[in-house]
Design a protein around this motif. Structure first.
Motif, PDB file in Angstrom:
ATOM      1  N   MET A   6      53.263  34.903  41.427  1.00 37.13           N
ATOM      2  CA  MET A   6      52.181  34.997  42.404  1.00 37.13           C
ATOM      3  C   MET A   6      51.206  36.072  41.934  1.00 37.13           C
ATOM      4  O   MET A   6      51.596  37.214  41.710  1.00 37.13           O
ATOM      5  CB  MET A   6      52.736  35.314  43.785  1.00 37.13           C
ATOM      6  N   LEU A   7      49.951  35.673  41.784  1.00 36.25           N
ATOM      7  CA  LEU A   7      48.924  36.548  41.222  1.00 36.25           C
ATOM      8  C   LEU A   7      48.121  37.209  42.334  1.00 36.25           C
ATOM      9  O   LEU A   7      47.435  36.519  43.096  1.00 36.25           O
ATOM     10  CB  LEU A   7      47.982  35.748  40.325  1.00 36.25           C
ATOM     11  N   TYR A   8      48.235  38.527  42.427  1.00 32.14           N
ATOM     12  CA  TYR A   8      47.513  39.302  43.432  1.00 32.14           C
ATOM     13  C   TYR A   8      46.423  40.127  42.751  1.00 32.14           C
ATOM     14  O   TYR A   8      46.678  40.759  41.724  1.00 32.14           O
ATOM     15  CB  TYR A   8      48.455  40.261  44.176  1.00 32.14           C
ATOM     16  N   ALA A   9      45.237  40.111  43.313  1.00 33.27           N
ATOM     17  CA  ALA A   9      44.129  40.903  42.785  1.00 33.27           C
ATOM     18  C   ALA A   9      43.096  41.111  43.876  1.00 33.27           C
ATOM     19  O   ALA A   9      43.128  40.450  44.921  1.00 33.27           O
ATOM     20  CB  ALA A   9      43.485  40.189  41.593  1.00 33.27           C
ATOM     21  N   ASN A  10      42.165  41.998  43.626  1.00 37.78           N
ATOM     22  CA  ASN A  10      41.045  42.202  44.530  1.00 37.78           C
ATOM     23  C   ASN A  10      40.112  41.016  44.353  1.00 37.78           C
ATOM     24  O   ASN A  10      39.479  40.871  43.310  1.00 37.78           O
ATOM     25  CB  ASN A  10      40.334  43.517  44.203  1.00 37.78           C
ATOM     26  N   GLU A  11      40.023  40.157  45.350  1.00 37.49           N
ATOM     27  CA  GLU A  11      39.251  38.928  45.193  1.00 37.49           C
ATOM     28  C   GLU A  11      37.751  39.176  45.076  1.00 37.49           C
ATOM     29  O   GLU A  11      37.005  38.296  44.671  1.00 37.49           O
ATOM     30  CB  GLU A  11      39.568  37.932  46.301  1.00 37.49           C
ATOM     31  N   ASN A  12      37.277  40.360  45.394  1.00 39.53           N
ATOM     32  CA  ASN A  12      35.864  40.673  45.226  1.00 39.53           C
ATOM     33  C   ASN A  12      35.538  41.049  43.779  1.00 39.53           C
ATOM     34  O   ASN A  12      34.373  41.138  43.408  1.00 39.53           O
ATOM     35  CB  ASN A  12      35.440  41.807  46.165  1.00 39.53           C
ATOM     36  N   GLY A  13      36.549  41.267  42.970  1.00 44.74           N
ATOM     37  CA  GLY A  13      36.344  41.655  41.585  1.00 44.74           C
ATOM     38  C   GLY A  13      35.591  40.607  40.782  1.00 44.74           C
ATOM     39  O   GLY A  13      34.770  40.936  39.921  1.00 44.74           O
ATOM     40  N   TRP A  14      35.851  39.336  41.049  1.00 45.64           N
ATOM     41  CA  TRP A  14      35.217  38.250  40.299  1.00 45.64           C
ATOM     42  C   TRP A  14      33.702  38.283  40.452  1.00 45.64           C
ATOM     43  O   TRP A  14      32.964  38.158  39.482  1.00 45.64           O
ATOM     44  CB  TRP A  14      35.776  36.902  40.763  1.00 45.64           C
ATOM     45  N   SER A  15      33.240  38.468  41.682  1.00 44.03           N
ATOM     46  CA  SER A  15      31.792  38.453  41.921  1.00 44.03           C
ATOM     47  C   SER A  15      31.101  39.686  41.342  1.00 44.03           C
ATOM     48  O   SER A  15      29.884  39.683  41.169  1.00 44.03           O
ATOM     49  CB  SER A  15      31.501  38.347  43.427  1.00 44.03           C
ATOM     50  N   GLN A  16      31.851  40.706  41.020  1.00 40.97           N
ATOM     51  CA  GLN A  16      31.273  41.922  40.448  1.00 40.97           C
ATOM     52  C   GLN A  16      31.232  41.881  38.917  1.00 40.97           C
ATOM     53  O   GLN A  16      30.702  42.787  38.294  1.00 40.97           O
ATOM     54  CB  GLN A  16      32.061  43.145  40.924  1.00 40.97           C
ATOM     55  N   MET A  17      31.784  40.816  38.333  1.00 44.69           N
ATOM     56  CA  MET A  17      31.789  40.674  36.877  1.00 44.69           C
ATOM     57  C   MET A  17      30.504  40.020  36.397  1.00 44.69           C
ATOM     58  O   MET A  17      29.904  39.224  37.118  1.00 44.69           O
ATOM     59  CB  MET A  17      33.000  39.833  36.445  1.00 44.69           C
ATOM     60  N   THR A  18      30.119  40.336  35.171  1.00 46.58           N
ATOM     61  CA  THR A  18      28.965  39.677  34.563  1.00 46.58           C
ATOM     62  C   THR A  18      29.373  38.254  34.188  1.00 46.58           C
ATOM     63  O   THR A  18      30.576  37.959  34.072  1.00 46.58           O
ATOM     64  CB  THR A  18      28.517  40.416  33.290  1.00 46.58           C
ATOM     65  N   ALA A  20      29.298  36.924  31.349  1.00 47.76           N
ATOM     66  CA  ALA A  20      30.074  37.005  30.101  1.00 47.76           C
ATOM     67  C   ALA A  20      31.518  37.415  30.381  1.00 47.76           C
ATOM     68  O   ALA A  20      32.462  36.879  29.781  1.00 47.76           O
ATOM     69  CB  ALA A  20      29.423  37.985  29.126  1.00 47.76           C
ATOM     70  N   GLU A  21      31.710  38.358  31.294  1.00 46.43           N
ATOM     71  CA  GLU A  21      33.064  38.796  31.663  1.00 46.43           C
ATOM     72  C   GLU A  21      33.812  37.665  32.368  1.00 46.43           C
ATOM     73  O   GLU A  21      35.015  37.469  32.144  1.00 46.43           O
ATOM     74  CB  GLU A  21      33.005  40.024  32.565  1.00 46.43           C
ATOM     75  N   GLN A  22      33.107  36.912  33.220  1.00 47.14           N
ATOM     76  CA  GLN A  22      33.729  35.773  33.893  1.00 47.14           C
ATOM     77  C   GLN A  22      34.167  34.723  32.873  1.00 47.14           C
ATOM     78  O   GLN A  22      35.276  34.180  32.969  1.00 47.14           O
ATOM     79  CB  GLN A  22      32.778  35.164  34.922  1.00 47.14           C
ATOM     80  N   VAL A  26      37.931  33.323  32.282  1.00 48.08           N
ATOM     81  CA  VAL A  26      38.292  31.903  32.317  1.00 48.08           C
ATOM     82  C   VAL A  26      39.010  31.529  31.014  1.00 48.08           C
ATOM     83  O   VAL A  26      40.030  30.837  31.028  1.00 48.08           O
ATOM     84  CB  VAL A  26      37.052  31.020  32.552  1.00 48.08           C
ATOM     85  N   ALA A  27      38.498  32.003  29.895  1.00 50.18           N
ATOM     86  CA  ALA A  27      39.112  31.700  28.598  1.00 50.18           C
ATOM     87  C   ALA A  27      40.512  32.297  28.501  1.00 50.18           C
ATOM     88  O   ALA A  27      41.432  31.661  27.964  1.00 50.18           O
ATOM     89  CB  ALA A  27      38.231  32.221  27.468  1.00 50.18           C
ATOM     90  N   ALA A  28      40.702  33.501  29.037  1.00 51.25           N
ATOM     91  CA  ALA A  28      42.016  34.145  28.985  1.00 51.25           C
ATOM     92  C   ALA A  28      43.042  33.358  29.795  1.00 51.25           C
ATOM     93  O   ALA A  28      44.173  33.132  29.344  1.00 51.25           O
ATOM     94  CB  ALA A  28      41.919  35.582  29.489  1.00 51.25           C
ATOM     95  N   TYR A  29      42.651  32.913  30.982  1.00 49.83           N
ATOM     96  CA  TYR A  29      43.579  32.128  31.806  1.00 49.83           C
ATOM     97  C   TYR A  29      43.835  30.747  31.186  1.00 49.83           C
ATOM     98  O   TYR A  29      44.955  30.237  31.258  1.00 49.83           O
ATOM     99  CB  TYR A  29      43.065  31.987  33.244  1.00 49.83           C
ATOM    100  N   ALA A  30      42.822  30.154  30.577  1.00 52.42           N
ATOM    101  CA  ALA A  30      43.015  28.859  29.912  1.00 52.42           C
ATOM    102  C   ALA A  30      44.002  29.006  28.759  1.00 52.42           C
ATOM    103  O   ALA A  30      44.888  28.157  28.576  1.00 52.42           O
ATOM    104  CB  ALA A  30      41.685  28.317  29.416  1.00 52.42           C
ATOM    105  N   ALA A  31      43.879  30.071  27.995  1.00 59.35           N
ATOM    106  CA  ALA A  31      44.798  30.308  26.874  1.00 59.35           C
ATOM    107  C   ALA A  31      46.213  30.566  27.382  1.00 59.35           C
ATOM    108  O   ALA A  31      47.197  30.067  26.807  1.00 59.35           O
ATOM    109  CB  ALA A  31      44.309  31.484  26.031  1.00 59.35           C
ATOM    110  N   TYR A  32      46.337  31.326  28.457  1.00 59.47           N
ATOM    111  CA  TYR A  32      47.652  31.600  29.040  1.00 59.47           C
ATOM    112  C   TYR A  32      48.296  30.309  29.547  1.00 59.47           C
ATOM    113  O   TYR A  32      49.474  30.047  29.285  1.00 59.47           O
ATOM    114  CB  TYR A  32      47.509  32.615  30.177  1.00 59.47           C
ATOM    115  N   THR A  33      47.515  29.501  30.244  1.00 65.29           N
ATOM    116  CA  THR A  33      48.026  28.226  30.748  1.00 65.29           C
ATOM    117  C   THR A  33      48.470  27.331  29.600  1.00 65.29           C
ATOM    118  O   THR A  33      49.527  26.692  29.669  1.00 65.29           O
ATOM    119  CB  THR A  33      46.961  27.526  31.616  1.00 65.29           C
ATOM    120  N   GLN A  34      47.685  27.279  28.542  1.00 63.73           N
ATOM    121  CA  GLN A  34      48.044  26.479  27.371  1.00 63.73           C
ATOM    122  C   GLN A  34      49.329  27.001  26.725  1.00 63.73           C
ATOM    123  O   GLN A  34      50.164  26.212  26.291  1.00 63.73           O
ATOM    124  CB  GLN A  34      46.896  26.456  26.351  1.00 63.73           C
ATOM    125  N   ALA A  35      49.487  28.311  26.671  1.00 64.46           N
ATOM    126  CA  ALA A  35      50.705  28.893  26.105  1.00 64.46           C
ATOM    127  C   ALA A  35      51.927  28.512  26.942  1.00 64.46           C
ATOM    128  O   ALA A  35      52.995  28.201  26.397  1.00 64.46           O
ATOM    129  CB  ALA A  35      50.577  30.410  25.993  1.00 64.46           C
TER     130      ALA A  35
END
Length: 115
Positions: A6-18, A20-22, A26-35
């Motif tokens: 279960m992934l817990y995080a500050n859900e407002n963090g996403w909207s504060q990212m640029t 490029a950071e978003q 997305v790429a990091a989670y896609a790579a993790y899911t693929q792994a």
């Protein structure tokens, strides 16, 4: 054995990212899911909508109480999950440590109680 990550995080963090950071996130989670898929561990996963869309149900004295919003107010919210099937807790913890969310939030690892 199945474990729920279960992934817990500050859900407002996403909207504060640029943007490029978003994209990097997305790429990091896609790579993790693929792994997880390549490792034969992934059973399922999903991202959740913000906690403001939650509805909480509680039954007290035989009466259903329905409330808008999440169960608890906290700095971090449940934002998604991965259901994995691995040999043991050590393997589940190893996968949890590799999750991108572990670097900006908390990953709760819980064994699934098969019914």
């Amino acid at each position: 054995m199945q474990y729920l990550l279960m992934l817990y995080a500050n859900e407002n963090g996403w909207s504060q990212m640029t943007p490029a950071e978003q994209a990097q996130g997305v790429a990091a989670y896609a790579a993790y899911t693929q792994a997880l898929k390549a490792g034969g561990a992934l059973v399922g996963s999903n991202r959740l909508q913000n906690s403001t869309t939650a509805t909480t149900v509680h039954v007290a004295d035989g009466k259903s109480q329905v409330l808008d919003g999440p169960y608890v107010d906290s700095k971090e919210q449940l934002g998604g999950y991965y259901l994995i099937d691995v040999p043991d807790l050590d393997a589940a913890l190893a996968w949890a440590a590799r999750c991108p969310g572990a670097s900006h939030g908390t990953i709760e690892v819980r064994p699934v109680w098969s019914m």
